[in-house]
Design a protein around this motif. Sequence first.
Motif, short mmCIF file in Angstrom:
data_model
loop_
_atom_site.label_atom_id
_atom_site.label_comp_id
_atom_site.label_asym_id
_atom_site.label_seq_id
_atom_site.Cartn_x
_atom_site.Cartn_y
_atom_site.Cartn_z
N LYS A 75 0.83 -1.20 0.00
CA LYS A 75 0.00 0.00 0.00
C LYS A 75 0.87 1.26 0.00
CE LYS A 75 -3.94 -2.15 2.36
NZ LYS A 75 -4.71 -2.24 3.64
N ALA A 76 2.02 1.18 0.65
CA ALA A 76 2.90 2.34 0.73
C ALA A 76 3.53 2.69 -0.62
CB ALA A 76 3.99 2.09 1.77
N VAL A 77 3.69 1.70 -1.49
CA VAL A 77 4.38 1.95 -2.76
C VAL A 77 3.44 2.04 -3.96
CG1 VAL A 77 6.40 0.72 -1.90
CG2 VAL A 77 4.78 -0.50 -3.35
N LYS A 78 2.18 1.69 -3.79
CA LYS A 78 1.29 1.48 -4.94
C LYS A 78 1.06 2.72 -5.80
CE LYS A 78 -3.14 2.16 -2.46
NZ LYS A 78 -3.72 3.21 -3.32
N ASP A 79 1.15 3.90 -5.24
CA ASP A 79 0.86 5.12 -6.00
C ASP A 79 2.12 5.89 -6.42
OD1 ASP A 79 -1.93 4.76 -5.81
OD2 ASP A 79 -1.94 5.65 -3.80
N SER A 80 3.27 5.24 -6.30
CA SER A 80 4.53 5.95 -6.58
C SER A 80 5.13 5.63 -7.94
CB SER A 80 5.56 5.63 -5.48
OG SER A 80 5.08 6.10 -4.22
N ASN A 81 4.42 4.86 -8.76
CA ASN A 81 4.83 4.59 -10.15
C ASN A 81 6.21 3.96 -10.28
OD1 ASN A 81 2.42 5.75 -11.29
ND2 ASN A 81 3.28 7.78 -10.89
N TYR A 82 6.48 2.99 -9.44
CA TYR A 82 7.73 2.24 -9.58
C TYR A 82 7.60 1.23 -10.72
CZ TYR A 82 9.40 4.15 -5.16
OH TYR A 82 9.82 5.00 -4.17
N ASP A 83 8.68 1.05 -11.46
CA ASP A 83 8.67 0.05 -12.53
C ASP A 83 8.64 -1.36 -11.96
OD1 ASP A 83 9.02 1.73 -15.04
OD2 ASP A 83 10.72 2.43 -13.85
N TYR A 84 9.41 -1.57 -10.90
CA TYR A 84 9.44 -2.88 -10.25
C TYR A 84 9.34 -2.72 -8.74
CZ TYR A 84 10.54 -5.94 -14.18
OH TYR A 84 10.46 -6.68 -15.33
N VAL A 85 8.68 -3.69 -8.13
CA VAL A 85 8.58 -3.76 -6.67
C VAL A 85 9.14 -5.12 -6.24
CG1 VAL A 85 7.04 -3.81 -4.68
CG2 VAL A 85 6.59 -2.24 -6.58
N HIS A 86 10.01 -5.12 -5.26
CA HIS A 86 10.65 -6.33 -4.77
C HIS A 86 10.34 -6.49 -3.29
CE1 HIS A 86 13.22 -5.86 -8.42
NE2 HIS A 86 13.19 -4.58 -8.07
N LEU A 87 10.10 -7.70 -2.86
CA LEU A 87 9.85 -7.98 -1.44
C LEU A 87 10.95 -8.88 -0.92
CD1 LEU A 87 7.92 -7.62 1.00
CD2 LEU A 87 6.86 -9.78 0.31
N ILE A 88 11.65 -8.43 0.13
CA ILE A 88 12.73 -9.21 0.73
C ILE A 88 12.58 -9.14 2.25
CG2 ILE A 88 14.25 -8.70 -1.20
CD1 ILE A 88 15.80 -6.80 0.68
N SER A 89 13.41 -9.93 2.94
CA SER A 89 13.46 -9.84 4.40
C SER A 89 14.70 -9.04 4.79
CB SER A 89 13.52 -11.24 5.02
OG SER A 89 14.84 -11.77 4.93
N SER A 90 14.77 -8.65 6.04
CA SER A 90 15.90 -7.84 6.50
C SER A 90 17.17 -8.66 6.63
CB SER A 90 15.56 -7.19 7.85
OG SER A 90 15.29 -8.19 8.82
N THR A 91 17.09 -9.97 6.43
CA THR A 91 18.29 -10.81 6.50
C THR A 91 18.72 -11.29 5.12
OG1 THR A 91 16.90 -12.75 6.95
CG2 THR A 91 17.81 -11.60 8.85
N ASP A 92 18.07 -10.78 4.06
CA ASP A 92 18.50 -11.10 2.69
C ASP A 92 19.59 -10.13 2.26
OD1 ASP A 92 16.64 -13.13 2.40
OD2 ASP A 92 15.09 -11.79 1.63
N ILE A 93 20.51 -10.64 1.45
CA ILE A 93 21.57 -9.77 0.93
C ILE A 93 21.80 -10.13 -0.53
CG2 ILE A 93 23.54 -11.24 1.53
CD1 ILE A 93 24.89 -8.55 2.50
N PRO A 94 21.96 -9.15 -1.42
CA PRO A 94 22.10 -9.44 -2.86
C PRO A 94 23.41 -10.14 -3.19
CG PRO A 94 22.46 -7.12 -2.43
CD PRO A 94 21.99 -7.72 -1.13
N LEU A 95 23.34 -11.04 -4.17
CA LEU A 95 24.53 -11.76 -4.63
C LEU A 95 24.88 -11.32 -6.05
CD1 LEU A 95 23.74 -15.34 -3.29
CD2 LEU A 95 25.17 -13.57 -2.25
N MET A 96 24.64 -10.06 -6.34
CA MET A 96 24.99 -9.49 -7.64
C MET A 96 25.39 -8.04 -7.45
SD MET A 96 21.71 -8.84 -6.98
CE MET A 96 20.87 -10.37 -7.40
N THR A 97 26.05 -7.47 -8.44
CA THR A 97 26.45 -6.08 -8.36
C THR A 97 25.24 -5.17 -8.60
OG1 THR A 97 26.97 -5.95 -10.71
CG2 THR A 97 28.75 -6.65 -9.23
N LEU A 98 25.38 -3.92 -8.22
CA LEU A 98 24.32 -2.95 -8.46
C LEU A 98 24.03 -2.81 -9.95
CD1 LEU A 98 22.39 -0.64 -7.74
CD2 LEU A 98 24.38 0.88 -7.62
N SER A 99 25.06 -2.73 -10.78
CA SER A 99 24.85 -2.57 -12.22
C SER A 99 24.14 -3.79 -12.81
CB SER A 99 26.19 -2.33 -12.92
OG SER A 99 27.06 -3.43 -12.74
N TYR A 100 24.49 -4.98 -12.32
CA TYR A 100 23.81 -6.19 -12.82
C TYR A 100 22.33 -6.15 -12.44
CZ TYR A 100 22.85 -11.07 -13.85
OH TYR A 100 22.32 -12.22 -14.37
#
Length: 224
Positions: A75-100
């Motif tokens: 509900k907090a993001v629905k009206d902000s016109n984001y191209d993508y929305v991702h749901l993660i937990s606070s203990t997840d960490i990305p295994l790719m670079t920012l550019s990737y």
Amino acid sequence: MKHAICVIGYGSSGVLQETINHLDSPNIDFYIHWDKKYPLPKLQSKFSKIFLLKNRVNVHWGTYTQIQAELNLLKAVKDSNYDYVHLISSTDIPLMTLSYFENFFKKDFYIGFQHPLGPNVYKRLSYYYPIDKLNISNKSWLIKIIKVINILFGVDRLKNQKERIKKGPQWFSIKGKYINRILSFDTSIFKNGRLQQLIEFFGQVTKEDLEWRFPPQTFPGTPV
């Protein structure tokens, strides 16, 4: 492209801060639901905007409160016109670079996972568990009693349910334009359900009709 990373978190925020550091970008914002039982974390970034939800939920593992936390984030993001929305937990960490990460989502993707639905898992949603406000993590005896009562009374809350039930993790990456469709879903069937599969059911049922356009896919091999 603009991204909203929604985070369901609790306890220590150290891993989340590392995730923010790693994906810090003007194109990526973070929306954070922090369990009401814990003080709000102190987080910082150079480029990303960080939003801490005020309407926090006292989350109990395996109950509808987990779904409510997810809904509050969407509900907090629905009206902000984001191209993508991702749901993660606070203990997840990305295994790719920012550019990737940013380049990967220039394509059309719905990223999700699906698991077989066995009879034991089905019963976790079909039975009635009045535990939404309870901490049941160490109360297996209570769950057994409630299960026996359901069996004795022949309870099956899914008997007349029209939606196809599937199972999969709640975490996802999805086009922002589909968030309102998820929010319009009637979530009443998920109230008074039980255990981790409750939120997994919710994720699969609400996002199932998107698969015709974006078949679930996983990340290919990603550089560290």
